[in-house]
Each structure stands twice: as structure tokens, then as C-alpha cells.
Write an enzyme that holds these catalytic residues in place. Structure first.
Site, PDB file in Angstrom:
ATOM      1  N   HIS A 100      13.473 -26.864 -41.173  1.00 32.92           N
ATOM      2  CA  HIS A 100      14.263 -25.773 -40.582  1.00 32.92           C
ATOM      3  C   HIS A 100      15.207 -25.086 -41.568  1.00 32.92           C
ATOM      4  O   HIS A 100      16.332 -24.723 -41.226  1.00 32.92           O
ATOM      5  CB  HIS A 100      15.060 -26.281 -39.380  1.00 32.92           C
ATOM      6  CG  HIS A 100      14.225 -26.662 -38.202  1.00 32.92           C
ATOM      7  ND1 HIS A 100      13.023 -26.059 -37.905  1.00 32.92           N
ATOM      8  CD2 HIS A 100      14.417 -27.613 -37.233  1.00 32.92           C
ATOM      9  CE1 HIS A 100      12.521 -26.602 -36.800  1.00 32.92           C
ATOM     10  NE2 HIS A 100      13.331 -27.551 -36.381  1.00 32.92           N
ATOM     11  N   HIS A 171      15.001 -22.045 -31.033  1.00 30.65           N
ATOM     12  CA  HIS A 171      14.933 -23.501 -30.827  1.00 30.65           C
ATOM     13  C   HIS A 171      15.684 -23.934 -29.561  1.00 30.65           C
ATOM     14  O   HIS A 171      16.384 -24.945 -29.564  1.00 30.65           O
ATOM     15  CB  HIS A 171      15.507 -24.214 -32.057  1.00 30.65           C
ATOM     16  CG  HIS A 171      14.988 -25.604 -32.258  1.00 30.65           C
ATOM     17  ND1 HIS A 171      15.440 -26.678 -31.530  1.00 30.65           N
ATOM     18  CD2 HIS A 171      14.052 -26.094 -33.098  1.00 30.65           C
ATOM     19  CE1 HIS A 171      14.835 -27.777 -31.924  1.00 30.65           C
ATOM     20  NE2 HIS A 171      13.970 -27.464 -32.872  1.00 30.65           N
ATOM     21  N   SER A 172      15.513 -23.215 -28.463  1.00 34.88           N
ATOM     22  CA  SER A 172      16.118 -23.631 -27.199  1.00 34.88           C
ATOM     23  C   SER A 172      15.358 -24.817 -26.609  1.00 34.88           C
ATOM     24  O   SER A 172      14.138 -24.935 -26.763  1.00 34.88           O
ATOM     25  CB  SER A 172      16.107 -22.486 -26.188  1.00 34.88           C
ATOM     26  OG  SER A 172      17.044 -21.487 -26.548  1.00 34.88           O
ATOM     27  N   TYR A 173      16.123 -25.698 -25.958  1.00 34.45           N
ATOM     28  CA  TYR A 173      15.540 -26.808 -25.195  1.00 34.45           C
ATOM     29  C   TYR A 173      15.519 -26.405 -23.723  1.00 34.45           C
ATOM     30  O   TYR A 173      16.573 -26.221 -23.105  1.00 34.45           O
ATOM     31  CB  TYR A 173      16.368 -28.079 -25.360  1.00 34.45           C
ATOM     32  CG  TYR A 173      16.182 -28.790 -26.675  1.00 34.45           C
ATOM     33  CD1 TYR A 173      15.252 -29.826 -26.808  1.00 34.45           C
ATOM     34  CD2 TYR A 173      16.932 -28.444 -27.783  1.00 34.45           C
ATOM     35  CE1 TYR A 173      15.087 -30.493 -28.009  1.00 34.45           C
ATOM     36  CE2 TYR A 173      16.769 -29.103 -28.997  1.00 34.45           C
ATOM     37  CZ  TYR A 173      15.851 -30.122 -29.101  1.00 34.45           C
ATOM     38  OH  TYR A 173      15.684 -30.781 -30.297  1.00 34.45           O
ATOM     39  N   GLU A 288       8.289 -22.981 -29.366  1.00 33.62           N
ATOM     40  CA  GLU A 288       8.767 -22.178 -30.485  1.00 33.62           C
ATOM     41  C   GLU A 288       7.636 -21.351 -31.104  1.00 33.62           C
ATOM     42  O   GLU A 288       6.896 -21.848 -31.947  1.00 33.62           O
ATOM     43  CB  GLU A 288       9.354 -23.073 -31.564  1.00 33.62           C
ATOM     44  CG  GLU A 288      10.416 -24.049 -31.073  1.00 33.62           C
ATOM     45  CD  GLU A 288      10.700 -25.119 -32.111  1.00 33.62           C
ATOM     46  OE1 GLU A 288      11.092 -24.764 -33.241  1.00 33.62           O
ATOM     47  OE2 GLU A 288      10.508 -26.307 -31.796  1.00 33.62           O
TER      48      GLU A 288
END
Length: 324
Positions: A100, A171-173, A288
């Protein structure tokens, strides 16, 4: 727009901005730190995992809601060759892989707020030549815009002054039920192939068929407890065209998320290693859209090279709806 004061561990001198967006049944809070989605609600229901405060984002290594880059995902050994010149990047994952964007990638930089309105915000970050080992200065922008009922558009762009590589990813959960785990969420990914990985989660170079494997999500089915952290090869599309890449449904809430994007791959991470604050294993999952992981080291993968005069542009769309 409101701002939260920086504490001593804040790596940039500016305060972190917190921007609220609303419309179309959506409410979002965006942070300038990492250009992150800190909170997102649809019809009053939280649909992403959120840490408690700004300091948790600044001090942590979680990537919650952030834009990962300059190169999202992994690069084997932190090494690549571009136009005959070798480059070394920090191996910030177990000392073996570059993850990342490195020790302080785009996800851990304080972006500038360029414009803001009730339903949209544009943030920008200027990366220096040599930052985290990458060649070339790079100008990056991220626009979040509520574009209709339940619809959030994310537009990422980048330009450079020297040949370099770029792969940006959000990169949301997600947890569409607002709690519990995501093992019973139903997922659909329209991909015939995926990228097998080695013990360091680096692609082997094979593009394997999903048929007859746990990676077959061509029809919606519960996720279960198989450990996913893999890239799915999406159907080809004309450059710049946006098309469906995933559909996720929460069994209790009845909320469905449809993801569409311009990108050639979708990284699906089921959160099986998640252990942050109140969140344990599989409390949320990541979908993603991005380029192929370790692309600079695989000549047959779609190129991740960006050259002066060209524009990297990714458009990803989240569309939420509730059944019934």
C-alpha cells in the site's frame, strides 16, 4: 467543513479536515488524512466500519477507508525495474513485501481540501520525487460525490513528471448489517479468473479459473469462512468505461451494495486478519477496484506505468439500495 486539531503524533503540520456530505439517502464523513471515508450511512444504517476519532486514523496502520497508493496492494521484495532502471521500495509488510505504498503511503498523508460542497469534496496530494522510493513527482486528486439516490462516486486521478508506477485503491471495510460478521453476506463477482498467490500473498503469475473453487462468486452466495485476500480478474472493458464489478447484500438489513468501476481487477479481502479496536476477524470486508498486484514484475499483467503527459483516471461507484 470542520477541522480537528492535530496532536503531537500527527505527521503533517496541518490540522486534519473533517468534511460532511449528505444527499440521496447517504451521509458521509470524509477525512483529509488519507482522503479517507471515516463514516458512511445509508438510510440511517452504517455501512462501513468506523474508528472512533481522527487520532485513531493518524496513529494507526489500518488503512480504514483510505486511498492506498502510490501503489496499492503488494510489490514482491519491494523491487521493480522501469525502463531498465531498478528501484527499491521499503518492505513494510513482514520485511518481505511492499504494501500500500510503503511506510507513509498516500493513506497516511494529510491531503489538501481543494473544493467542497454539500454533496461533494475534492482532495489533492502532491507526492515528491523519491517519496517511499518511487521515481517522479506525482499530483493526485480524489473526488467524492453523491450522484443520486444511494450513489457515491469516487474519481481518482494522477499525473507525473517522470515515468513511474501507480495503482490507487479505496480501502473501506463494508458491513451492511451494521454489526456482527460478514460471513453470511451474499457476494457476487462477475469474474471467470482470479490470481493465485504465494505465501507472501504475491501473485504467482497464473490467472486461474474460478470454476469449481471457493473463488467462484459468479452467482451470489454467502461468503463463509474461507480466507480471502485475492485479486479477481474482471471482464475486459474499453478504457474509461465503468461496469459492474461486485454486488454485496447484508442478510439482516436487506441492504445491497453494487460496485462498478473502470479497473481491471477487484481485490476481495474478507477481513479475516482484522483486529482493530472493537473490530475482530471478519467484522468487515474490502472490495477494492484496482490494477493487478505486483504488476510491475509481471510483463503479461496490464501495465501500471504512468508517463508524463498521460493521466491516470479511476472511477468507482458505490450504489446502495434496500430490498422491499
Amino acid at each position: 467543513m470542520t477541522t480537528a486539531g492535530a496532536r503531537s503524533h500527527q505527521p503533517d503540520s496541518e490540522a486534519v479536515a473533517r468534511i460532511g456530505l449528505s444527499g440521496g439517502g447517504l451521509e458521509a464523513e470524509i477525512l483529509s488524512f488519507g482522503a479517507a471515508i471515516r463514516a458512511l450511512h445509508f438510510a440511517g444504517q452504517p455501512v462501513v466500519l468506523s474508528l472512533d476519532g481522527v487520532d485513531d486514523y493518524v496513529a494507526g496502520r489500518t488503512y480504514f477507508g483510505a486511498v492506498a497508493g502510490r501503489f496499492a496492494n503488494r510489490i514482491a521484495g519491494g523491487r521493480f525495474i522501469l525502463d531498465g532502471t531498478p528501484y527499491r521500495l521499503p518492505c513494510n509488510e513482514a520485511g518481505r513485501t511492499h504494501l500500500h505504498g510503503g511506510l507513509r503511503g498516500f493513506s497516511h498523508r494529510n491531503w489538501q481540501v481543494r473544493s467542497v460542497g454539500p454533496a461533494s469534496v475534492t482532495l489533492a496530494y502532491d507526492a515528491a520525487d523519491g517519496e517511499e522510493g518511487y521515481p517522479g513527482a506525482m499530483a493526485v486528486s480524489c473526488t467524492y460525490a453523491i450522484a443520486g439516490e444511494g450513489m457515491l462516486n469516487i474519481t481518482l486521478t494522477a499525473t507525473c513528471d517522470r515515468p513511474t508506477i501507480v495503482n490507487l485503491a479505496t480501502h473501506s471495510y463494508f458491513n451492511l448489517d451494521g454489526g456482527g460478521t460478514i460471513v453470511d453476506h451474499r457476494l457476487e463477482i462477475p469474474a471467470d479468473r482470479y490470481l493465485p498467490v504465494d505465501g507472501d500473498k504475491i501473485p504467482t503469475g497464473e490467472q486461474a479459473a474460478v470454476a469449481g473453487t471457493p473463488f467462484d462468486f459468479r452467482s451470489p452466495r454467502p461468503i463463509g469462512d474461507f480466507p480471502y485476500d485475492h485479486a479477481f480478474v474482471l471482464p475486459a472493458a474499453a478504457e474509461g468505461d465503468i461496469r459492474p464489478v461486485a454486488r454485496l447484500t447484508g442478510p439482516r438489513s436487506g441492504i445491497t451494495l453494487e460496485v462498478a468501476s473502470t479497473e481491471p481487477a477487484l481485490q476481495f479481502y474478507d477481513g479475516h486478519m482484522l483486529d482493530v479496536g472493537q473490530y475482530g476477524s471478519r467484522a468487515g470486508l474490502c472490495l477494492e477496484p484496482q490494477r493487478f498486484p505486483d504488476a510491475p514484475n509481471h510483463a503479461d499483467f496490464p501495465s501500471a506505468v504512468l508517463r508524463p503527459g498521460d493521466v491516470y483516471r479511476q472511477v468507482t461507484q458505490y450504489r446502495f439500495r434496500r430490498s422491499g
